[in-house]
Design a protein around this motif. Structure first.
Motif, PDB file in Angstrom:
ATOM      1  N   LEU A  90      39.809  32.142  24.879  1.00 60.70           N
ATOM      2  CA  LEU A  90      38.393  32.775  24.859  1.00 60.70           C
ATOM      3  C   LEU A  90      39.070  33.825  24.252  1.00 60.70           C
ATOM      4  CD1 LEU A  90      35.909  31.505  27.281  1.00 60.70           C
ATOM      5  CD2 LEU A  90      36.172  30.636  25.280  1.00 60.70           C
ATOM      6  N   SER A  91      40.071  33.920  24.398  1.00 67.54           N
ATOM      7  CA  SER A  91      40.458  35.868  24.053  1.00 67.54           C
ATOM      8  C   SER A  91      39.374  36.711  24.576  1.00 67.54           C
ATOM      9  CB  SER A  91      40.482  36.161  22.731  1.00 67.54           C
ATOM     10  OG  SER A  91      41.184  35.341  22.066  1.00 67.54           O
ATOM     11  N   GLN A  92      38.814  36.857  25.658  1.00 67.56           N
ATOM     12  CA  GLN A  92      38.685  37.380  26.512  1.00 67.56           C
ATOM     13  C   GLN A  92      37.917  36.852  28.130  1.00 67.56           C
ATOM     14  OE1 GLN A  92      34.112  37.850  25.792  1.00 67.56           O
ATOM     15  NE2 GLN A  92      33.837  36.250  25.602  1.00 67.56           N
ATOM     16  N   GLY A  93      37.991  38.210  29.106  1.00 66.29           N
ATOM     17  CA  GLY A  93      37.412  37.750  30.237  1.00 66.29           C
ATOM     18  C   GLY A  93      38.285  39.020  31.549  1.00 66.29           C
ATOM     19  N   PRO A  94      38.079  39.183  32.278  1.00 69.05           N
ATOM     20  CA  PRO A  94      38.012  39.884  32.878  1.00 69.05           C
ATOM     21  C   PRO A  94      39.984  41.204  33.556  1.00 69.05           C
ATOM     22  CG  PRO A  94      37.409  38.370  34.668  1.00 69.05           C
ATOM     23  CD  PRO A  94      37.455  37.825  33.536  1.00 69.05           C
ATOM     24  N   CYS A  95      40.914  39.311  33.528  1.00 68.07           N
ATOM     25  CA  CYS A  95      42.062  39.773  33.593  1.00 68.07           C
ATOM     26  C   CYS A  95      42.298  40.063  32.071  1.00 68.07           C
ATOM     27  CB  CYS A  95      43.324  38.610  33.551  1.00 68.07           C
ATOM     28  SG  CYS A  95      42.851  37.619  32.523  1.00 68.07           S
ATOM     29  N   LEU A  96      42.027  39.902  30.756  1.00 64.84           N
ATOM     30  CA  LEU A  96      42.154  41.209  29.773  1.00 64.84           C
ATOM     31  C   LEU A  96      41.905  42.458  30.072  1.00 64.84           C
ATOM     32  CD1 LEU A  96      41.362  37.898  27.092  1.00 64.84           C
ATOM     33  CD2 LEU A  96      43.822  38.829  28.249  1.00 64.84           C
ATOM     34  N   SER A  97      40.841  42.415  29.649  1.00 64.30           N
ATOM     35  CA  SER A  97      39.689  43.488  30.002  1.00 64.30           C
ATOM     36  C   SER A  97      40.866  44.872  30.411  1.00 64.30           C
ATOM     37  CB  SER A  97      38.182  43.547  30.420  1.00 64.30           C
ATOM     38  OG  SER A  97      37.509  42.961  29.401  1.00 64.30           O
ATOM     39  N   ALA A  98      41.022  43.940  32.054  1.00 59.40           N
ATOM     40  CA  ALA A  98      41.526  44.672  33.440  1.00 59.40           C
ATOM     41  C   ALA A  98      43.323  45.104  32.548  1.00 59.40           C
ATOM     42  CB  ALA A  98      41.953  44.129  34.534  1.00 59.40           C
ATOM     43  N   ALA A  99      43.777  44.821  31.256  1.00 56.23           N
ATOM     44  CA  ALA A  99      45.262  44.272  31.695  1.00 56.23           C
ATOM     45  C   ALA A  99      44.840  45.724  30.224  1.00 56.23           C
ATOM     46  CB  ALA A  99      45.867  43.924  30.973  1.00 56.23           C
ATOM     47  N   LYS A 100      44.287  45.468  29.275  1.00 53.34           N
ATOM     48  CA  LYS A 100      44.068  46.512  27.723  1.00 53.34           C
ATOM     49  C   LYS A 100      43.836  47.248  27.857  1.00 53.34           C
ATOM     50  CE  LYS A 100      43.299  41.921  24.920  1.00 53.34           C
ATOM     51  NZ  LYS A 100      42.240  41.421  24.387  1.00 53.34           N
ATOM     52  N   GLU A 101      42.613  47.528  29.176  1.00 54.95           N
ATOM     53  CA  GLU A 101      42.238  49.010  29.467  1.00 54.95           C
ATOM     54  C   GLU A 101      42.324  49.349  30.464  1.00 54.95           C
ATOM     55  OE1 GLU A 101      37.251  47.903  29.230  1.00 54.95           O
ATOM     56  OE2 GLU A 101      37.497  46.375  27.787  1.00 54.95           O
ATOM     57  N   GLU A 102      43.484  49.045  31.290  1.00 54.04           N
ATOM     58  CA  GLU A 102      43.773  49.474  32.709  1.00 54.04           C
ATOM     59  C   GLU A 102      42.685  50.114  33.702  1.00 54.04           C
ATOM     60  OE1 GLU A 102      47.412  52.468  31.856  1.00 54.04           O
ATOM     61  OE2 GLU A 102      48.656  50.688  30.814  1.00 54.04           O
ATOM     62  N   ARG A 103      41.681  49.527  33.767  1.00 52.61           N
ATOM     63  CA  ARG A 103      40.859  49.771  34.345  1.00 52.61           C
ATOM     64  C   ARG A 103      40.218  48.619  35.353  1.00 52.61           C
ATOM     65  NH1 ARG A 103      34.945  48.426  33.099  1.00 52.61           N
ATOM     66  NH2 ARG A 103      35.366  47.404  30.566  1.00 52.61           N
ATOM     67  N   GLU A 104      39.944  48.751  36.645  1.00 51.13           N
ATOM     68  CA  GLU A 104      40.104  47.425  37.210  1.00 51.13           C
ATOM     69  C   GLU A 104      37.815  46.852  37.125  1.00 51.13           C
ATOM     70  OE1 GLU A 104      37.771  47.628  41.707  1.00 51.13           O
ATOM     71  OE2 GLU A 104      39.478  48.683  41.841  1.00 51.13           O
ATOM     72  N   ILE A 105      38.499  45.568  36.998  1.00 53.63           N
ATOM     73  CA  ILE A 105      37.179  44.635  36.730  1.00 53.63           C
ATOM     74  C   ILE A 105      36.594  43.665  37.190  1.00 53.63           C
ATOM     75  CG2 ILE A 105      35.939  42.580  35.282  1.00 53.63           C
ATOM     76  CD1 ILE A 105      36.732  45.566  33.692  1.00 53.63           C
ATOM     77  N   VAL A 132      35.777  37.177  40.720  1.00 53.80           N
ATOM     78  CA  VAL A 132      36.689  37.072  40.157  1.00 53.80           C
ATOM     79  C   VAL A 132      36.787  38.962  40.339  1.00 53.80           C
ATOM     80  CG1 VAL A 132      38.368  37.396  37.674  1.00 53.80           C
ATOM     81  CG2 VAL A 132      36.092  35.214  38.566  1.00 53.80           C
ATOM     82  N   LEU A 133      38.181  39.590  40.820  1.00 54.90           N
ATOM     83  CA  LEU A 133      39.132  40.179  41.116  1.00 54.90           C
ATOM     84  C   LEU A 133      40.132  40.546  39.904  1.00 54.90           C
ATOM     85  CD1 LEU A 133      38.916  43.341  41.629  1.00 54.90           C
ATOM     86  CD2 LEU A 133      40.066  42.992  43.860  1.00 54.90           C
ATOM     87  N   SER A 134      40.487  41.748  39.211  1.00 52.82           N
ATOM     88  CA  SER A 134      41.577  41.845  38.267  1.00 52.82           C
ATOM     89  C   SER A 134      41.560  44.006  38.264  1.00 52.82           C
ATOM     90  CB  SER A 134      41.121  41.847  36.582  1.00 52.82           C
ATOM     91  OG  SER A 134      40.803  39.958  36.183  1.00 52.82           O
ATOM     92  N   VAL A 135      43.095  43.555  38.481  1.00 50.77           N
ATOM     93  CA  VAL A 135      43.131  45.102  39.159  1.00 50.77           C
ATOM     94  C   VAL A 135      44.806  45.244  38.029  1.00 50.77           C
ATOM     95  CG1 VAL A 135      44.124  47.185  40.673  1.00 50.77           C
ATOM     96  CG2 VAL A 135      42.138  44.379  41.474  1.00 50.77           C
ATOM     97  N   PRO A 136      44.523  46.633  37.153  1.00 51.27           N
ATOM     98  CA  PRO A 136      46.064  46.949  36.030  1.00 51.27           C
ATOM     99  C   PRO A 136      47.592  47.034  36.851  1.00 51.27           C
ATOM    100  CG  PRO A 136      44.193  48.548  36.035  1.00 51.27           C
ATOM    101  CD  PRO A 136      43.107  47.905  37.025  1.00 51.27           C
ATOM    102  N   PHE A 137      48.027  47.231  36.847  1.00 50.72           N
ATOM    103  CA  PHE A 137      48.684  47.441  37.021  1.00 50.72           C
ATOM    104  C   PHE A 137      49.220  48.382  35.991  1.00 50.72           C
ATOM    105  CE2 PHE A 137      50.690  42.574  38.013  1.00 50.72           C
ATOM    106  CZ  PHE A 137      50.709  43.246  40.054  1.00 50.72           C
ATOM    107  N   HIS A 138      50.415  49.526  36.324  1.00 51.84           N
ATOM    108  CA  HIS A 138      50.593  50.633  35.458  1.00 51.84           C
ATOM    109  C   HIS A 138      52.348  50.883  35.284  1.00 51.84           C
ATOM    110  CE1 HIS A 138      46.527  51.796  36.688  1.00 51.84           C
ATOM    111  NE2 HIS A 138      46.592  52.348  37.117  1.00 51.84           N
ATOM    112  N   LEU A 139      52.323  50.341  34.562  1.00 56.12           N
ATOM    113  CA  LEU A 139      53.735  50.102  33.707  1.00 56.12           C
ATOM    114  C   LEU A 139      54.258  51.534  33.000  1.00 56.12           C
ATOM    115  CD1 LEU A 139      53.713  45.934  33.450  1.00 56.12           C
ATOM    116  CD2 LEU A 139      54.296  47.349  35.629  1.00 56.12           C
TER     117      LEU A 139
END
Length: 263
Positions: A90-105, A132-139
């Motif tokens: 779908l090119s959208q969802g919490p994990c994509l938002s969390a990774a791209k925006e580097e914020r918790e969803i 669902v909980l998506s938390v970004p890593f800081h790479l």
């Protein structure tokens, strides 16, 4: 309760609640794992156990964004990977938002969720999941990544659970960064290419369904995921079969090995 195809087995390296910190255990795992994929899958199982708590169930996937492609590179079970792939289609969802925006969803309850339209929430809820909980890593520039946690219990990741997930990802981000850097410069990068190939084939299948049925991308994803669920067949296998039937041969992508394509 959620069924884990690969139950968590801490063995001698990962021992939640033991004297070693999470970062020490993850660093040991990097050194002892035979390959990158093995490390990431064990990390996903360990993460689900650490965050959800002993004796509780959660699915976990690790999403990596690199070169404008998203893929689940570590998963606690096949179910976790398949649910992640719904978002990629779908090119959208919490994990994509969390990774791209580097914020918790956080999605407390999929039954009340509409940020990504009804298609995403309905497709994931169809797998028996509620929160669902998506938390970004800081790479730090190596790539973008997020830890994705799913539960069949609404509001599973409230309060202390979310705080544990936040602290855990912060603690192990450096270890994951080193592992990603190493993998991208060794033969273990083949594992990433295979995962991205699977994602590309799913995208191809979505396009075929859209053309055949003159429908939207969302409807095409719904058709494929429904066929996957009803037939108890993995989404990537459904996609590969469809692409092969249309092309008259094995599906080829730019992630294939040149020697393999020549053969």
């Amino acid at each position: 309760m959620l069924q884990h195809e690969q139950p968590f087995n801490p063995g001698r390296t990962l021992s939640p609640g033991g004297s070693q910190s999470a970062i020490d255990q993850v660093q040991n795992l990097i050194l002892e794992s035979a390959d990158f994929e093995g490390f990431l899958n064990e990390l996903a199982r360990f993460s689900a156990h650490q965050v959800a708590g002993s004796g509780e169930d959660a699915l976990c996937g690790i999403t990596l964004l690199r070169d404008r492609k998203a893929a689940t590179i570590g998963w606690s079970s096949d179910s976790a990977r398949e649910v992640d792939e719904i978002q990629y289609s779908l090119s959208q969802g919490p994990c994509l938002s969390a990774a791209k925006e580097e914020r918790e969803i956080y999605v407390p309850d999929l039954f009340d969720e509409d940020r990504w339209g009804p298609d995403y929430a309905n497709a994931v809820a169809a797998h028996g999941l509620r929160s669902v909980l998506s938390v970004p890593f800081h790479l730090q520039g190596e790539a973008q990544a997020a830890l994705n946690l799913y539960s069949d219990v609404p509001h599973k990741f409230d309060g202390d659970v979310a705080a544990r997930a936040r602290g855990f990802t912060r603690e192990i981000s450096q270890a994951l960064r080193l592992a990603v850097r190493f993998a991208l410069h060794t033969d273990s990068a083949i594992n990433l290419r295979a995962t991205l190939k699977s994602r590309t084939i799913i995208d191809m299948a979505v396009g075929i369904v859209m053309a055949q049925n003159r429908c939207s991308q969302e409807e095409a994803v719904r058709i494929l995921t429904s066929a996957s669920s009803n037939g108890n067949v993995k989404l990537r296998d459904i996609a590969a079969s469809l692409v092969q039937s249309v092309s008259g041969g094995s599906a080829r992508t730019h992630f294939d090995d040149p020697g393999e394509m020549a053969g």
